[in-house]
Each structure stands twice: as C-alpha cells, then as structure tokens.
Design a protein around this motif. Structure first.
Motif, PDB file in Angstrom:
ATOM      1  N   ILE A   5       0.838  -1.201   0.000  1.00  0.00           N
ATOM      2  CA  ILE A   5       0.000   0.000   0.000  1.00  0.00           C
ATOM      3  C   ILE A   5       0.872   1.250   0.000  1.00  0.00           C
ATOM      4  CG2 ILE A   5      -1.656   1.343   1.365  1.00  0.00           C
ATOM      5  CD1 ILE A   5      -2.937  -1.323   2.185  1.00  0.00           C
ATOM      6  N   ALA A   6       1.939   1.234   0.793  1.00  0.00           N
ATOM      7  CA  ALA A   6       2.850   2.381   0.831  1.00  0.00           C
ATOM      8  C   ALA A   6       3.461   2.626  -0.553  1.00  0.00           C
ATOM      9  CB  ALA A   6       3.941   2.152   1.872  1.00  0.00           C
ATOM     10  N   GLU A   7       3.818   1.558  -1.246  1.00  0.00           N
ATOM     11  CA  GLU A   7       4.388   1.697  -2.590  1.00  0.00           C
ATOM     12  C   GLU A   7       3.359   2.258  -3.564  1.00  0.00           C
ATOM     13  OE1 GLU A   7       5.994  -1.116  -6.176  1.00  0.00           O
ATOM     14  OE2 GLU A   7       6.485  -1.753  -4.137  1.00  0.00           O
ATOM     15  N   ILE A   8       2.135   1.786  -3.469  1.00  0.00           N
ATOM     16  CA  ILE A   8       1.061   2.296  -4.349  1.00  0.00           C
ATOM     17  C   ILE A   8       0.818   3.772  -4.080  1.00  0.00           C
ATOM     18  CG2 ILE A   8      -1.412   2.162  -4.821  1.00  0.00           C
ATOM     19  CD1 ILE A   8      -1.149  -0.902  -4.446  1.00  0.00           C
ATOM     20  N   LEU A   9       0.784   4.163  -2.814  1.00  0.00           N
ATOM     21  CA  LEU A   9       0.585   5.571  -2.471  1.00  0.00           C
ATOM     22  C   LEU A   9       1.729   6.437  -2.982  1.00  0.00           C
ATOM     23  CD1 LEU A   9      -0.894   5.284   1.135  1.00  0.00           C
ATOM     24  CD2 LEU A   9      -2.089   5.953  -0.969  1.00  0.00           C
ATOM     25  N   GLN A  10       2.936   5.924  -2.898  1.00  0.00           N
ATOM     26  CA  GLN A  10       4.096   6.653  -3.397  1.00  0.00           C
ATOM     27  C   GLN A  10       4.018   6.821  -4.910  1.00  0.00           C
ATOM     28  OE1 GLN A  10       7.854   4.711  -2.648  1.00  0.00           O
ATOM     29  NE2 GLN A  10       8.993   6.628  -2.793  1.00  0.00           N
ATOM     30  N   ARG A  11       3.627   5.781  -5.600  1.00  0.00           N
ATOM     31  CA  ARG A  11       3.478   5.858  -7.059  1.00  0.00           C
ATOM     32  C   ARG A  11       2.363   6.824  -7.443  1.00  0.00           C
ATOM     33  NH1 ARG A  11       2.816  -0.028  -9.123  1.00  0.00           N
ATOM     34  NH2 ARG A  11       2.548   1.072 -11.079  1.00  0.00           N
ATOM     35  N   LEU A  12       1.261   6.794  -6.686  1.00  0.00           N
ATOM     36  CA  LEU A  12       0.147   7.707  -6.940  1.00  0.00           C
ATOM     37  C   LEU A  12       0.590   9.159  -6.758  1.00  0.00           C
ATOM     38  CD1 LEU A  12      -2.838   8.249  -7.521  1.00  0.00           C
ATOM     39  CD2 LEU A  12      -3.281   7.890  -5.088  1.00  0.00           C
ATOM     40  N   GLU A  13       1.335   9.425  -5.711  1.00  0.00           N
ATOM     41  CA  GLU A  13       1.838  10.774  -5.473  1.00  0.00           C
ATOM     42  C   GLU A  13       2.766  11.213  -6.601  1.00  0.00           C
ATOM     43  OE1 GLU A  13       4.490  13.221  -2.222  1.00  0.00           O
ATOM     44  OE2 GLU A  13       3.375  11.468  -1.540  1.00  0.00           O
ATOM     45  N   ALA A  14       3.609  10.323  -7.089  1.00  0.00           N
ATOM     46  CA  ALA A  14       4.503  10.652  -8.204  1.00  0.00           C
ATOM     47  C   ALA A  14       3.697  10.961  -9.464  1.00  0.00           C
ATOM     48  CB  ALA A  14       5.479   9.509  -8.461  1.00  0.00           C
ATOM     49  N   CYS A  15       2.633  10.199  -9.698  1.00  0.00           N
ATOM     50  CA  CYS A  15       1.769  10.454 -10.868  1.00  0.00           C
ATOM     51  C   CYS A  15       1.074  11.808 -10.743  1.00  0.00           C
ATOM     52  CB  CYS A  15       0.727   9.352 -11.011  1.00  0.00           C
ATOM     53  SG  CYS A  15       1.373   7.793 -11.607  1.00  0.00           S
ATOM     54  N   GLU A  16       0.571  12.116  -9.558  1.00  0.00           N
ATOM     55  CA  GLU A  16      -0.088  13.399  -9.336  1.00  0.00           C
ATOM     56  C   GLU A  16       0.884  14.553  -9.548  1.00  0.00           C
ATOM     57  OE1 GLU A  16      -1.596  12.850  -5.373  1.00  0.00           O
ATOM     58  OE2 GLU A  16      -3.564  12.215  -6.115  1.00  0.00           O
TER      59      GLU A  16
END
Length: 91
Positions: A5-16
């Motif tokens: 989940i932490a990795e997904i959130l980090q990737r989402l933040e990078a996309c944003e």
C-alpha cells in the motif's frame, strides 16, 4: 500500512506530481499559442490552414487514447478553432 500500500501511495503521489507539472507546462504553451494567434500577420491564412489541417488531426489521433483523452483533444481543438477563427481577435 503494508509495504504494498505504501508503494502504491508513493506511485500515486509521483503520478499526481507529474500530472500537475504537465498541466503547468501545457498552460504556458496555451498562452504562448494565444499570443501567436492574436499577433499573426495574416489571420485569414492562419484560419484557412487550420481549417484544412483540423480534419486530419482529429482523424489521426482518434484512437490514441480512451474517452478522457478523446474528449480533451476535441475540447482543445474546438478552443483553438474558436480562437483562430474568431472575427475579433483582440486580447
């Protein structure tokens, strides 16, 4: 929070972050293009060329993306067409 989940959130933040940067980049180009259209020395010729190019642009990119891409492309092309073909093009 799990590592996945932490990795997904980090990737989402990078996309944003990337999307926000691209929005700013495109907005700058939009204003630059507006200035070029407004000050074009031969507005009738610009309108004629744009009118000829427009069908090919829409056709070439019709299958490039999903519904959001297509809607955004059509919206941008319509905005450009209005700006290029507007009879009173003062700022």
């Amino acid at each position: 929070m799990s590592e996945a989940i932490a990795e997904i959130l980090q990737r989402l933040e990078a996309c944003e972050t990337s999307l926000e940067a691209h929005r700013g980049y495109l907005k700058a180009f939009e204003y630059g293009l507006r200035a070029a259209v407004i000050t074009h020395p031969r507005p009738e010729e610009l309108c004629r060329v744009w009118t000829q190019l427009l069908p090919g642009i829409a056709e070439k990119h019709s299958g490039d993306g999903g519904a959001i891409y297509t809607a955004a492309l059509q919206q941008a092309l319509a905005l450009l067409t209005d700006q290029i073909g507007a009879p009173n093009r003062e700022p």
